[in-house]
Design a protein around this motif. Structure first.
Motif, mmCIF file in Angstrom:
data_model
loop_
_atom_site.group_PDB
_atom_site.id
_atom_site.type_symbol
_atom_site.label_atom_id
_atom_site.label_comp_id
_atom_site.label_asym_id
_atom_site.label_seq_id
_atom_site.Cartn_x
_atom_site.Cartn_y
_atom_site.Cartn_z
ATOM 1 N N ALA A 102 -0.863 -1.247 -11.968
ATOM 2 C CA ALA A 102 -1.642 -0.049 -11.591
ATOM 3 C C ALA A 102 -1.131 1.189 -12.483
ATOM 4 N N SER A 103 -2.038 2.130 -12.989
ATOM 5 C CA SER A 103 -1.843 3.073 -13.500
ATOM 6 C C SER A 103 -2.686 4.400 -13.133
ATOM 7 N N GLY A 104 -2.156 5.684 -13.413
ATOM 8 C CA GLY A 104 -2.816 6.983 -12.747
ATOM 9 C C GLY A 104 -1.919 8.036 -12.584
ATOM 10 N N THR A 105 -2.499 8.814 -11.844
ATOM 11 C CA THR A 105 -1.576 10.211 -11.426
ATOM 12 C C THR A 105 -0.994 9.994 -10.287
ATOM 13 N N VAL A 106 0.570 10.234 -10.414
ATOM 14 C CA VAL A 106 1.190 10.035 -8.941
ATOM 15 C C VAL A 106 1.044 11.261 -8.054
ATOM 16 N N GLU A 107 0.937 10.970 -6.893
ATOM 17 C CA GLU A 107 0.280 11.864 -5.818
ATOM 18 C C GLU A 107 1.410 11.932 -4.821
ATOM 19 N N ALA A 108 2.177 10.953 -4.458
ATOM 20 C CA ALA A 108 3.178 11.037 -3.485
ATOM 21 C C ALA A 108 4.496 10.251 -4.058
ATOM 22 N N VAL A 109 5.631 10.529 -3.863
ATOM 23 C CA VAL A 109 6.956 9.414 -4.019
ATOM 24 C C VAL A 109 7.911 9.578 -2.939
ATOM 25 N N VAL A 129 7.655 3.631 -1.288
ATOM 26 C CA VAL A 129 6.507 3.434 -1.920
ATOM 27 C C VAL A 129 6.100 4.487 -2.767
ATOM 28 N N THR A 130 5.339 4.430 -3.657
ATOM 29 C CA THR A 130 4.838 5.338 -4.652
ATOM 30 C C THR A 130 3.248 5.380 -4.724
ATOM 31 N N ARG A 131 2.682 6.393 -4.521
ATOM 32 C CA ARG A 131 1.186 6.308 -4.377
ATOM 33 C C ARG A 131 0.688 7.239 -5.406
ATOM 34 N N LEU A 132 -0.266 6.461 -6.193
ATOM 35 C CA LEU A 132 -0.820 7.058 -7.284
ATOM 36 C C LEU A 132 -2.300 6.573 -7.318
ATOM 37 N N ARG A 133 -3.300 7.613 -7.951
ATOM 38 C CA ARG A 133 -4.727 7.410 -8.152
ATOM 39 C C ARG A 133 -5.319 7.155 -9.520
ATOM 40 N N ASP A 134 -6.000 6.229 -9.744
ATOM 41 C CA ASP A 134 -6.426 5.748 -11.064
ATOM 42 C C ASP A 134 -7.699 6.630 -11.521
ATOM 43 N N VAL A 135 -7.960 6.329 -12.710
ATOM 44 C CA VAL A 135 -9.310 7.071 -13.063
ATOM 45 C C VAL A 135 -10.584 7.291 -12.413
ATOM 46 N N ASN A 136 -10.635 5.910 -11.874
ATOM 47 C CA ASN A 136 -11.855 5.611 -10.843
ATOM 48 C C ASN A 136 -11.760 6.097 -9.596
ATOM 49 N N GLY A 137 -10.774 6.837 -9.057
ATOM 50 C CA GLY A 137 -10.489 7.506 -7.880
ATOM 51 C C GLY A 137 -9.764 6.439 -6.639
ATOM 52 N N THR A 138 -9.454 5.208 -7.173
ATOM 53 C CA THR A 138 -8.739 4.405 -6.283
ATOM 54 C C THR A 138 -7.163 4.681 -6.063
ATOM 55 N N LEU A 145 16.756 1.172 -2.254
ATOM 56 C CA LEU A 145 17.718 1.247 -3.368
ATOM 57 C C LEU A 145 16.900 1.659 -4.704
ATOM 58 N N SER A 146 15.838 1.057 -4.879
ATOM 59 C CA SER A 146 15.222 1.409 -5.997
ATOM 60 C C SER A 146 14.481 2.635 -6.165
ATOM 61 N N GLY A 147 14.051 3.342 -4.926
ATOM 62 C CA GLY A 147 13.551 4.463 -4.860
ATOM 63 C C GLY A 147 14.548 5.601 -4.922
ATOM 64 N N ILE A 148 16.067 5.235 -4.602
ATOM 65 C CA ILE A 148 17.044 6.137 -4.642
ATOM 66 C C ILE A 148 17.184 6.414 -6.107
ATOM 67 N N PHE A 149 17.361 5.213 -6.920
ATOM 68 C CA PHE A 149 17.743 5.276 -8.442
ATOM 69 C C PHE A 149 16.734 5.978 -8.986
ATOM 70 N N MET A 150 15.577 5.481 -8.824
ATOM 71 C CA MET A 150 14.319 6.322 -9.488
ATOM 72 C C MET A 150 14.336 7.760 -9.188
ATOM 73 N N ILE A 151 14.608 8.330 -8.127
ATOM 74 C CA ILE A 151 14.936 9.790 -7.967
ATOM 75 C C ILE A 151 16.081 10.381 -8.668
#
Length: 373
Positions: free
Chosen positions: A197-204, A208-217, A175-181
């Motif tokens: 966590a903070s960084g660049t979003v790679e997949a939504v 779940v949401t996948r993102l990569r931070d400045v250190n590559g994690t 439900l959160s994913g639907i409203f987020m989109i």
């Protein structure tokens, strides 16, 4: 002439000797075969060999046609959403201004983002439509075979309630994913802060949401656990620099120098499209213990605020050196307290020298470490 008591028995014998109609209501092929042949076995076989498969095939074809029509409707809605209204007047100003010309944007910069969002929503709606149509056709398929679907519907309701209670976290994530989109909170490529966590979003996705931070994690964050989102790349961004100078400097001169440096960056061909508005010096931000902070702000394209900030710091340092403007340095005051203690060889009865009071000296530490006289 038969006896009156034997007449019902004769009638029952005649009825039992004739075949009854084996067809149910609505079985047209069975009824037609029965009317033409009078053979119950042939009528039943015709219904199962020809009638049932035809009805089931008809249900499948109807389901496919309905699904195709609904998918076409969703595709049409998606196309209209891609070329719809701009998200706000800021995007319109950007598309027709420096950033649009520099980046060769034939349409507004939010087009790609809206297209991704519309495609995601279209995919979600298509999945929902396919699931609903498949469920309805399956139930009608079972009913056509002669089974009672009422227990199946009741069982499905009970199972749905049980799954809802047993997997509340999963339902919350979806439900959160639907409203987020729907609300377009962030998309692929955005720089976001999700709290932990903070960084660049790679997949939504819906869960779940996948993102990569400045250190590559790479971080995988459940949508149901996201309480707040800070999006640093939606429509535009801003570089805010607090530049420190000493109290001895002329603040009016400092502000003019900062305005010149920012304007030079604004006119630089390498930064056209990155700085999207005329920079401005906001003035004195803070009177600190070591110096004065003067704030300068530049409105930038999304994800360009950090590169602009680094370039501004480098240019400000070079210009300050040229103008002789001094930046503040850490200043500290040292208090040295000394007290002379009695000599250990003297006794209480001996005369002791009078104790001197605490001598305090104050010195300000210079940058070179020398203590001024």
């Amino acid at each position: 002439m038969p006896h009156p008591l034997t007449t019902p028995f004769i009638a029952m014998t005649e009825v039992s000797g004739s075949e009854t109609n084996p067809c149910d209501t609505g079985e047209d092929l069975c009824n037609l075969t029965w009317e033409q042949t009078g053979d119950s076995t042939l009528a039943t076989a015709a219904d199962w060999i020809v009638g049932k498969p035809s009805a089931l095939l008809g249900l499948v074809l109807i389901g496919l046609v309905v699904r195709w029509l609904l998918h076409r409707l969703i595709d049409r809605i998606v196309r209209r959403a891609e070329h719809g209204m701009l998200p706000n007047r800021v995007s319109r100003a950007i598309s027709g201004g420096r950033m649009g010309a520099a980046l060769n944007l034939n349409e507004d910069p939010g087009y790609t983002r809206r297209a991704q969002r519309a495609a995601t929503m279209g995919s979600l709606l298509k999945s929902i439509v396919t699931g609903v149509v498949l469920t309805v056709v399956t139930l009608m398929f079972i009913a056509e075979l002669g089974y009672d679907i009422a227990p199946l519907i009741a069982s499905a309701g009970i199972i749905g309630v049980a799954i809802g209670f047993g997997s509340q976290a999963l339902v919350k994530d979806f439900l959160s994913g639907i409203f987020m989109i729907f609300e377009d909170q962030y998309g692929v490529g955005d720089e976001v802060d999700l709290g932990e966590a903070s960084g660049t979003v790679e997949a939504v996705s819906l869960r779940v949401t996948r993102l990569r931070d400045v250190n590559g994690t790479v971080w995988y964050v459940r949508n149901g656990e996201i309480l707040r989102v800070g999006n640093m790349s939606q429509n535009w961004a801003r570089t805010v620099l607090d530049v420190g100078v000493t109290y001895a400097e002329d603040l009016a001169h400092v502000q003019r120098v900062l305005a010149d440096v920012a304007h030079d960056l604004w006119d630089d061909e390498d930064f056209k499209g990155r700085v999207i508005e005329e920079p401005s010096v906001w003035g004195v931000q803070e009177l600190g213990p070591d110096g004065v902070l003067v704030r300068v702000a530049l409105k930038t394209a999304p994800l360009e605020q950090w590169a602009v900030a680094r370039e501004m710091r480098q240019r400000i340092k070079a210009r300050f050196d040229l103008e002789g403007i001094e930046v503040p340095f850490a200043q500290r005051v040292l208090w040295i307290r000394e007290q002379e203690r009695p000599h250990p060889s003297l006794t209480d009865e001996d005369e002791q020298p009078p104790a001197r009071g605490p001598a305090q000296t104050e010195a300000e530490v210079a940058p070179t470490g020398e203590t001024p006289a």
